[in-house]
Design a protein around this motif. Structure first.
Motif, PDB file in Angstrom:
ATOM      1  N   ASP B 161      13.961   5.647   3.480  1.00 14.17           N
ATOM      2  CA  ASP B 161      14.260   4.456   2.689  1.00 14.17           C
ATOM      3  C   ASP B 161      13.005   3.594   2.586  1.00 14.17           C
ATOM      4  N   ILE B 162      12.109   4.013   1.707  1.00  7.69           N
ATOM      5  CA  ILE B 162      10.837   3.320   1.529  1.00  7.69           C
ATOM      6  C   ILE B 162      10.794   2.780   0.103  1.00  7.69           C
ATOM      7  N   ALA B 163      10.698   1.484   0.001  1.00  5.46           N
ATOM      8  CA  ALA B 163      10.662   0.852  -1.325  1.00  5.46           C
ATOM      9  C   ALA B 163       9.274   1.006  -1.939  1.00  5.46           C
ATOM     10  N   PRO B 164       9.215   1.025  -3.281  1.00  5.68           N
ATOM     11  CA  PRO B 164       7.925   1.297  -3.931  1.00  5.68           C
ATOM     12  C   PRO B 164       6.991   0.090  -4.038  1.00  5.68           C
ATOM     13  N   GLN B 165       7.129  -0.898  -3.162  1.00  2.00           N
ATOM     14  CA  GLN B 165       6.217  -2.042  -3.223  1.00  2.00           C
ATOM     15  C   GLN B 165       4.856  -1.705  -2.624  1.00  2.00           C
ATOM     16  N   GLN B 166       3.806  -2.030  -3.368  1.00  2.00           N
ATOM     17  CA  GLN B 166       2.452  -1.760  -2.905  1.00  2.00           C
ATOM     18  C   GLN B 166       1.944  -2.916  -2.053  1.00  2.00           C
ATOM     19  N   ARG B 167       1.335  -2.607  -0.906  1.00  2.00           N
ATOM     20  CA  ARG B 167       0.803  -3.651  -0.015  1.00  2.00           C
ATOM     21  C   ARG B 167      -0.707  -3.567   0.142  1.00  2.00           C
ATOM     22  N   ALA B 168      -1.285  -2.424  -0.178  1.00  2.00           N
ATOM     23  CA  ALA B 168      -2.747  -2.289  -0.077  1.00  2.00           C
ATOM     24  C   ALA B 168      -3.276  -1.690  -1.357  1.00  2.00           C
ATOM     25  N   LYS B 169      -4.487  -2.113  -1.739  1.00  2.60           N
ATOM     26  CA  LYS B 169      -5.139  -1.537  -2.909  1.00  2.60           C
ATOM     27  C   LYS B 169      -5.807  -0.214  -2.542  1.00  2.60           C
ATOM     28  N   ASN B 170      -6.467  -0.210  -1.392  1.00  5.42           N
ATOM     29  CA  ASN B 170      -7.221   0.972  -0.964  1.00  5.42           C
ATOM     30  C   ASN B 170      -6.769   1.420   0.422  1.00  5.42           C
ATOM     31  N   VAL B 171      -6.928   2.697   0.682  1.00  9.74           N
ATOM     32  CA  VAL B 171      -6.768   3.227   2.041  1.00  9.74           C
ATOM     33  C   VAL B 171      -8.003   4.053   2.374  1.00  9.74           C
ATOM     34  N   ILE B 172      -8.582   3.748   3.527  1.00  4.77           N
ATOM     35  CA  ILE B 172      -9.675   4.581   4.047  1.00  4.77           C
ATOM     36  C   ILE B 172      -9.182   5.202   5.340  1.00  4.77           C
ATOM     37  N   MET B 173      -9.143   6.510   5.352  1.00  2.93           N
ATOM     38  CA  MET B 173      -8.617   7.248   6.495  1.00  2.93           C
ATOM     39  C   MET B 173      -9.756   8.020   7.148  1.00  2.93           C
ATOM     40  N   PHE B 174     -10.113   7.613   8.346  1.00  7.83           N
ATOM     41  CA  PHE B 174     -11.117   8.351   9.105  1.00  7.83           C
ATOM     42  C   PHE B 174     -10.415   9.307  10.062  1.00  7.83           C
ATOM     43  N   ILE B 175     -10.871  10.540  10.077  1.00  6.24           N
ATOM     44  CA  ILE B 175     -10.337  11.507  11.034  1.00  6.24           C
ATOM     45  C   ILE B 175     -11.466  11.993  11.923  1.00  6.24           C
ATOM     46  N   GLY B 176     -11.342  11.695  13.201  1.00 10.41           N
ATOM     47  CA  GLY B 176     -12.232  12.296  14.188  1.00 10.41           C
ATOM     48  C   GLY B 176     -11.557  13.590  14.623  1.00 10.41           C
ATOM     49  N   ASP B 177     -12.021  14.704  14.110  1.00 10.71           N
ATOM     50  CA  ASP B 177     -11.313  15.961  14.372  1.00 10.71           C
ATOM     51  C   ASP B 177     -11.366  16.267  15.871  1.00 10.71           C
ATOM     52  N   HIS B 430     -13.256   2.753  -9.616  1.00 12.93           N
ATOM     53  CA  HIS B 430     -11.854   2.364  -9.452  1.00 12.93           C
ATOM     54  C   HIS B 430     -11.715   0.957  -8.866  1.00 12.93           C
ATOM     55  N   SER B 431     -12.499   0.035  -9.389  1.00 13.16           N
ATOM     56  CA  SER B 431     -12.399  -1.326  -8.855  1.00 13.16           C
ATOM     57  C   SER B 431     -11.045  -1.953  -9.195  1.00 13.16           C
ATOM     58  N   ASP B 432     -10.372  -1.433 -10.223  1.00 12.58           N
ATOM     59  CA  ASP B 432      -9.057  -1.977 -10.578  1.00 12.58           C
ATOM     60  C   ASP B 432      -7.908  -1.258  -9.875  1.00 12.58           C
ATOM     61  N   ASP B 433      -7.925   0.079  -9.966  1.00  5.97           N
ATOM     62  CA  ASP B 433      -6.744   0.811  -9.488  1.00  5.97           C
ATOM     63  C   ASP B 433      -6.876   1.311  -8.045  1.00  5.97           C
ATOM     64  N   GLY B 434      -8.000   1.024  -7.403  1.00 12.95           N
ATOM     65  CA  GLY B 434      -8.106   1.310  -5.984  1.00 12.95           C
ATOM     66  C   GLY B 434      -8.445   2.762  -5.679  1.00 12.95           C
ATOM     67  N   PHE B 435      -8.601   3.042  -4.386  1.00 13.53           N
ATOM     68  CA  PHE B 435      -8.996   4.384  -3.986  1.00 13.53           C
ATOM     69  C   PHE B 435      -8.391   4.787  -2.653  1.00 13.53           C
ATOM     70  N   PHE B 436      -8.357   6.104  -2.469  1.00 11.68           N
ATOM     71  CA  PHE B 436      -8.017   6.712  -1.174  1.00 11.68           C
ATOM     72  C   PHE B 436      -9.199   7.560  -0.753  1.00 11.68           C
ATOM     73  N   LEU B 437      -9.758   7.248   0.404  1.00 17.50           N
ATOM     74  CA  LEU B 437     -10.893   8.015   0.923  1.00 17.50           C
ATOM     75  C   LEU B 437     -10.537   8.607   2.276  1.00 17.50           C
ATOM     76  N   MET B 438     -10.745   9.912   2.405  1.00 13.76           N
ATOM     77  CA  MET B 438     -10.643  10.564   3.711  1.00 13.76           C
ATOM     78  C   MET B 438     -12.051  10.957   4.137  1.00 13.76           C
ATOM     79  N   SER B 439     -12.446  10.491   5.323  1.00 13.78           N
ATOM     80  CA  SER B 439     -13.783  10.783   5.836  1.00 13.78           C
ATOM     81  C   SER B 439     -13.640  11.381   7.231  1.00 13.78           C
ATOM     82  N   GLU B 440     -14.121  12.605   7.380  1.00  8.56           N
ATOM     83  CA  GLU B 440     -13.878  13.344   8.621  1.00  8.56           C
ATOM     84  C   GLU B 440     -15.150  13.582   9.435  1.00  8.56           C
ATOM     85  N   ALA B 441     -15.099  13.193  10.714  1.00  7.40           N
ATOM     86  CA  ALA B 441     -16.136  13.583  11.668  1.00  7.40           C
ATOM     87  C   ALA B 441     -15.684  14.910  12.269  1.00  7.40           C
TER      88      ALA B 441
END
Lengths: 667, 667
Positions: B161-177, B430-441
């Motif tokens: 039950d997750i409503a479609p309200q947006q709370r963040a413009k961008n997500v940066i996900m770092f993964i330390g493998d 994407h200064s308007d519509d935001g971005f998703f970045l995954m950066s892995e060590a």
């Protein structure tokens, strides 16, 4: 992040080689002038502490100075609040000038010096100022001048800006000794069932709203023991390995080291609230001891027990009149004999102070909750959950009756029994002024030390079950929202689970290299077989009924497929990856004699397994503590003080702030 | 806690022995009827997925049923929303009835069967329904009936039950493998200086406000690899070892397994936002691959690279037109040859889609930020931080130039270089519509595998430095409060630090047992010598200047006193506790030949050390992943979704919720 003043940093860094690595002249003192509490110490406003200054004169070794063989007895120690002007410590605290003390000590500069038996000798001059406190928050600088003022040692101290507002009535602090995130993960795996990767039940810990990590390192070594880590958690002051509630000095007297006041002492002095101390260890062990003891030698067990009831008697110190509850093992410090302080009967000493004394679970449960309680249930550490619940015949084997009769201690309570009884007593006696309870699952650590992972995880699941029962109790009493509940550890062991083992296949192979082929990693680890009911048991979520409804422990401790688990540091041992049914494991034994410590595989341990040669020194018969940050789970008031990553001492400041124990002026 | 319906629990538990332990017929399918997604699956509202049903008929082995050698082809699969009435899946999703598929496969019931080479054979009938979605939150039950309806398999599905309200413009996900709390603690110790137990600087991770733990286990084994753990983190669906973005089925085709939509695909389809993929591994490796690939075999490297640019082409699937940024190693999948998909030149394929293609750091930094970028900087995994910064001569040794010329790749960017450039490009586009970045060590894991702890911790400190630089970049661009920054891992290794080693003393001893005496534990661990400047360097907080101001890495990687560290699972190896100056470590080598895997100590590794016999199967040349929960550090919007202890899939649901990617009705 508290940064030191630049000048102090430079002074300390300059001589960091002087106080060596494997051995140290005095860990907190890289120069020849020592201030305790040392540079970077933090204080709760109004917290009592002692100060010691030492001047060292090395007679030989790399630090010796030609013509300087007697330490300067005319040193001065001054203190200033930042922005103020320096005063002698004697004047600042309005004390009489302390007498000069002198002593000598020796140490080894490194392993080569130790092997060659060429110690370095040091002469010391020292003074101590006792039972002082700093009230006004801010930065302070203590300055030690010696050798005609030509040499200076600085200590930057911070009295934290903590207001005396109380936010919680009660604090319950659970310590899983040696418990890491890795162990919690393993305990969940064997105690809770998952279907397609989703756990159907969870640990009580998993349901805490707030998680933090604390850094456990000692003040002068990056690996801690349970004494100085407990000191950090209870006093807000990191210390040295083996030290309880003091900064370790270099003097031969083990009881004259500069003290710091503990959360229990503060809570008792300032609020008169109830204090409970519960442990599954012998009760003089470091984690319970550090609440009231002040000695740099955790091995002074008799004196520790005396401190529980009498507090500190050799110096003026904060008031203490005994905890409301003291439950654990360690009867050898209570019945009269060589283990007890001055040979006295401490059952009697406590009884004379109107303690109800109980020695088994039946008496514990039956006793009236209105009086103070001493409960000592076995000699040494108490029986393990696995032995009490799954292999109870093992209880008969140990001759640990708490009366010292050499009978067996059959009727021992578990951590849950002791904790719930402690809560009843504390609530009965302190429903108005609240309580502080420390409850320790001690044998997570003790069983990790001896590579007995089954028993260690059993103890962890018992802790989790105790936490669950405690939350239910708090809710029933209407105290849930008044009480900060905190679950943490004092250090880690380098334990993890890497897969499963087909013990039947391992057993069927006839050489060590083939036996290793029984290990399954990645997809071959499969599911946990510990939560699968034996064919005779019922399936589904109620298959744990042997331990009582709704309680989560493994249903089968000896499945064909066990855990491929281990430690990152170990003595020589043999491994078969099966539960030790006859009691706690002994992985290595001395193969030479008492004087020459040379430990090798215990010839009766895991006989069908294969041998792994250790990486620890051959003098080690068991595993050791590790560096890892440990988790801090909190719920109730003040969880905001325990988020993210912080130092072990911050646990003290968080609890003290929550209980409103700071005093920004002398009352 | 989501509890399954009782009936499903009983069905699954009943036959849990059928699908065995070391080997499994099909891990998600303990009975002979299989539904994928299986019981307990969760979904984001509107997330695309495929469904597969399989009916198994075992011909031999413990599961064989007399007279039942052909799987029932007339099985039915129905679905109902809780409270509704069941419909056939075909009708429910308004699809044409899928064609019947059949195949056979074999497996081993246990290690004895494997040793005896007596496989079990299974015949399969199956259908697949592709590219469907569930929109309305709630509980669904899928029911598979077979053998004339006498047998039933249930799958309980939850549309969260997750409503479609947006709370963040961008997500940066770092993964330390492979990064654990233990490693973070060790990296802090060697990269940051403490005085009397108080760190003078801290990791960037230490300063995150919110900390959680995620459980990494696979859907059908408790130890995960990086493929299925990345699948869980990106799709909210746990899967099987080696599987990328699919539930593994039993068919021989590696590309027909039922797919689940990833966060990158959702973000692209629903918002058209920017997507960046950065890794220090070869870019077809599991962690980057799982963002766009859908195959149960992570080893399909060429096809993975094709999926980066073309998405899924063999079936109707969610739209995809390539990421804005793709940076990493793995040139062997780009220059034309046997490593590239269908032998094609993928540099050219990307260039034809208007990608700017760069192959070294100089070109990377100089290129215009307005276009899409492909940056491939080496064959295989990229060079390690330690080699790039401390032992750069090692770069000459590797013939890993990204053009496949067999020259050396000297001018490689680090994780920070790649990440900051990726951010510039994403922000420009994407200064308007935001971005998703995954950066892995990635090489924290890769270096832990080969027991090269120095390089692993160097990679971790580089990740931390990258996080620090990222936060500064976000602040400068005014995006800090719009951006959820999340740092986590995909699994652990059983690593910890237990003390220090006097390498000089170790080296001076002439036998293995004496060499172990160089280890110092507890108080003998002393201080970290990695942060002490060499005598020629300046003291104080600026002693790290070799790496640039304000950057925290060790000042000395080869001190006399090193770390006594290790893993809880290992192949045979020799240990001297010193940095490997000539490049990444190779602890064990095959002592027999290519066909018979029997690994023993590498005769040129750590030659002055002592041998430790492994506990892993002798077929293992390196360490393995471990069970431990791993930390999740978050800051920015939605940190409330990442507190306490949760499942790895919850990372996906938290990010998707924060980005507003749920759709509760078809648009």
């Amino acid at each position: 992040m508290q940064l030191s003043l630049k000048i102090a940093l430079a002074v300390v860094a300059f001589c960091v080689h002087c106080s060596a690595q494997t051995y140290q002249r005095l860990g907190t003192c890289p120069t020849l002038g020592c201030i305790l509490p040392p540079d970077q110490a933090d204080f709760l406003p109004g917290q009592k502490f002692d100060i010691r200054a030492e001047i060292h004169a090395p007679l030989n070794g790399s630090e010796a100075i030609r013509g300087y063989t007697n330490p300067d007895a005319n040193f001065t120690l001054s203190i200033e609040r930042q922005g103020g002007s320096p005063q002698s410590v004697t004047a600042f605290f309005k004390q009489a000038e302390p007498r000069l003390e002198t002593w000598n000590f020796t140490w080894y500069e490194d392993l080569f010096a130790h092997a060659a038996e060429t110690p370095s000798q040091v002469r010391v001059a020292s003074k101590a100022w006792r039972n002082v406190a700093l009230y006004e928050p801010g930065q302070y600088i203590a300055t030690l001048r010696y050798r005609n003022g030509s040499q200076t040692t600085l200590a930057n101290w911070t009295v934290r800006d903590i207001a005396p507002q109380q936010r919680a009535k009660n604090v319950i602090m659970f310590i899983g000794d040696g418990m890491t995130t890795n162990m919690i993960t393993a305990a969940r795996l064997i105690g809770h069932q998952q279907i397609n990767g989703k756990y159907q039940t969870r640990l009580a810990l998993d349901q805490f709203p707030t998680l933090g990590h604390q850094m456990t390192h000692s003040i002068d070594s990056f690996i801690t023991d349970s004494a100085n880590s407990a000191t950090a958690l209870y006093t807000g002051h990191k210390s040295t390995v083996n030290a309880l509630g003091v900064y370790a000095d270099s003097s031969p007297n083990k009881f004259d080291d500069p003290k710091v006041e503990s959360i229990a002492e503060l809570f008792h002095r300032l609020r008169g609230g109830g204090v409970g101390i519960v442990s599954t260890a012998f009760i003089a062990d470091a984690t319970p001891a550090a609440l009231t003891a002040h000695t740099r030698d955790r091995g002074q067990y008799g004196a520790v027990v005396d401190s529980f009831i009498h507090g500190i008697t050799n110096y003026t110190w904060t008031t203490w009149s005994g905890p409301d509850v003291l439950f654990g093992g360690g009867a050898e410090q209570f019945y009269p004999g060589k283990g007890s302080f001055q040979g006295k009967d401490y059952y009697q000493v406590f009884a004379q102070q109107n303690y109800t004394v109980v020695q088994n679970n039946t008496a514990l449960q039956a006793s009236d909750n209105s009086s103070k309680h001493l409960g000592i249930f076995s000699v040494s550490n108490m029986a393990k959950w696995l032995d009490r619940n799954v292999y109870p015949a093992n209880l008969n084997r140990s001759k640990t009756a708490p009366d010292g009769s050499n009978a067996s201690a059959i009727d021992q309570p578990g951590l849950k029994d002791m904790t719930l009884k402690a809560l009843e007593i504390l609530q009965t006696r302190h429903s108005d002024d609240g309580f502080f309870l420390m409850s320790e699952a001690a044998s997570i650590d003790k069983m990790m030390h001896v590579l007995d992972y089954d028993r260690a995880l059993g103890e962890l699941l018992e802790l989790d079950d105790t936490v669950k029962a405690t939350l239910a109790w708090l809710e029933e009493k209407g105290e849930l929202n008044n009480t900060l509940v905190l679950v943490t550890a004092d250090h880690g062991h380098g334990f993890d689970v890497m897969g499963s083992v087909d013990t039947q296949f391992l057993n069927a192979q006839d050489n060590a290299r083939d036996k290793r082929g029984a290990v399954g990693t990645y997809q071959n680890s499969g599911h946990s077989q510990y939560v699968v009911a034996n064919s005779s048991a019922r399936v589904g979520s109620d298959q744990n009924l042997v331990y009582g409804p709704g309680v989560n422990f493994p249903t089968n401790w000896d499945p064909r497929y066990t855990l491929y688990s281990g430690l990152a540091a170990f003595p020589d041992f043999r491994e078969d990856y099966r539960v030790n049914k006859n009691g706690p494991r002994i992985p290595a034994i001395n193969i030479t004699g008492f004087d020459n410590e040379d430990f090798f595989v215990n010839y009766v341990d895991a006989v069908t397994g294969f041998i792994v040669n250790g990486t620890l020194p051959v003098s080690a018969d068991q595993g050791v503590h590790s560096l890892t940050d440990v988790p801090v789970f909190t719920r109730g008031p003040c969880t905001d003080l325990f988020t993210g990553v912080f130092n072990s001492i911050d646990v003290f400041y968080g609890m003290a702030e929550c209980l409103g124990l700071s005093r920004t002026s002398p009352s």
